[in-house]
Design a protein around this motif. Structure first.
Motif, short mmCIF file in Angstrom:
data_model
loop_
_atom_site.label_atom_id
_atom_site.label_comp_id
_atom_site.label_asym_id
_atom_site.label_seq_id
_atom_site.Cartn_x
_atom_site.Cartn_y
_atom_site.Cartn_z
N HIS A 34 0.83 -1.20 0.00
CA HIS A 34 0.00 0.00 0.00
C HIS A 34 0.87 1.26 0.00
N LEU A 35 1.94 1.24 0.78
CA LEU A 35 2.86 2.38 0.80
C LEU A 35 3.55 2.57 -0.55
N ALA A 36 3.84 1.47 -1.23
CA ALA A 36 4.44 1.56 -2.57
C ALA A 36 3.46 2.22 -3.55
N ARG A 37 2.18 1.84 -3.46
CA ARG A 37 1.17 2.48 -4.31
C ARG A 37 1.09 3.97 -4.03
N GLY A 38 1.19 4.35 -2.76
CA GLY A 38 1.16 5.77 -2.40
C GLY A 38 2.37 6.51 -2.93
N ALA A 39 3.55 5.88 -2.84
CA ALA A 39 4.77 6.52 -3.35
C ALA A 39 4.68 6.73 -4.85
N ILE A 40 4.13 5.76 -5.56
CA ILE A 40 3.96 5.90 -7.00
C ILE A 40 2.97 7.02 -7.31
N LEU A 44 3.98 10.53 -9.05
CA LEU A 44 3.44 10.96 -10.34
C LEU A 44 2.87 12.38 -10.28
N ILE A 45 2.16 12.69 -9.21
CA ILE A 45 1.58 14.04 -9.08
C ILE A 45 2.69 15.09 -8.93
N ILE A 46 3.61 14.85 -8.01
CA ILE A 46 4.68 15.82 -7.78
C ILE A 46 5.58 15.95 -8.99
N GLY A 47 5.92 14.82 -9.60
CA GLY A 47 6.78 14.85 -10.79
C GLY A 47 6.14 15.56 -11.96
N SER A 48 4.85 15.35 -12.17
CA SER A 48 4.20 15.99 -13.31
C SER A 48 4.14 17.51 -13.13
N ILE A 49 3.94 17.96 -11.90
CA ILE A 49 3.90 19.41 -11.65
C ILE A 49 5.31 20.01 -11.69
N PRO A 57 3.76 21.67 -20.55
CA PRO A 57 2.51 21.22 -19.95
C PRO A 57 2.12 19.78 -20.29
N ALA A 58 2.79 19.16 -21.23
CA ALA A 58 2.47 17.77 -21.57
C ALA A 58 2.75 16.84 -20.39
N THR A 59 3.63 17.24 -19.48
CA THR A 59 3.93 16.38 -18.33
C THR A 59 2.75 16.26 -17.37
N LEU A 60 1.81 17.19 -17.46
CA LEU A 60 0.62 17.11 -16.60
C LEU A 60 -0.25 15.91 -16.94
N ALA A 62 0.68 12.98 -16.86
CA ALA A 62 1.05 11.89 -15.96
C ALA A 62 0.24 11.94 -14.66
N ALA A 63 -0.30 13.10 -14.31
CA ALA A 63 -1.04 13.24 -13.05
C ALA A 63 -2.27 12.33 -12.97
N PRO A 64 -3.08 12.19 -14.03
CA PRO A 64 -4.22 11.29 -13.92
C PRO A 64 -3.84 9.82 -13.70
N LEU A 65 -2.61 9.45 -14.07
CA LEU A 65 -2.18 8.08 -13.81
C LEU A 65 -2.07 7.80 -12.31
N ALA A 66 -1.90 8.85 -11.53
CA ALA A 66 -1.85 8.69 -10.08
C ALA A 66 -3.18 8.18 -9.55
N LEU A 67 -4.27 8.51 -10.22
CA LEU A 67 -5.59 8.04 -9.77
C LEU A 67 -5.68 6.51 -9.82
#
Length: 125
Positions: A34-40, A44-49, A57-60, A62-67
């Motif tokens: 579960h912690l690994a899923r959270g880290a991923i 993804l959110i922090i990296g995309s921003i 802006p294409a890096t944004l 990646a943020a929906p993949l965090a969902l």
């Protein structure tokens, strides 16, 4: 005046009693998973921003993949973390539409173990 009478279906002895509350399960099989899923997800959110100034802006995208990693949203991930940690330690009991959390009995812990992955409340197993 309109009156509506609700009729409850008769429960047979063969079918286990189901609680009226919906059971949402966001837990993982283990806390490290579960912690690994959270880290991923957070990565993804922090990296995309953070990569917007470098790669545009294409890096944004990646943020929906965090969902997917969060199984919904960061709040769903937090609820799942609590469910994963408490699995096998707490038991929900619903009587007459009122649900309470109680400590699981030691016999329940030994029989089902904390790694048992089931959506069925322990009281109806």
């Amino acid at each position: 005046m309109n009156t509506v009478n609700l009729v409850k279906p008769a429960q047979s002895d063969k079918a286990p009693a189901q609680s009226g509350a919906p059971s949402m399960n966001f837990a993982s099989k283990s806390v490290p998973r579960h912690l690994a899923r959270g880290a991923i997800g957070f990565g993804l959110i922090i990296g995309s921003i953070a990569l917007v100034p470098v790669a545009g802006p294409a890096t944004l995208l990646a943020a929906p993949l965090a969902l997917i990693a969060f199984r919904g949203c960061p709040t769903c991930w937090m609820v799942g973390l609590a469910q994963t940690i408490s699995r096998g330690r707490l038991e929900r009991q619903c009587v007459d539409g009122v649900c309470t959390l109680t400590k699981a009995h030691p016999a329940t812990d030994a029989a089902h173990g904390p790694a048992a992955d089931s959506d069925v409340p322990a009281a109806s197993r």
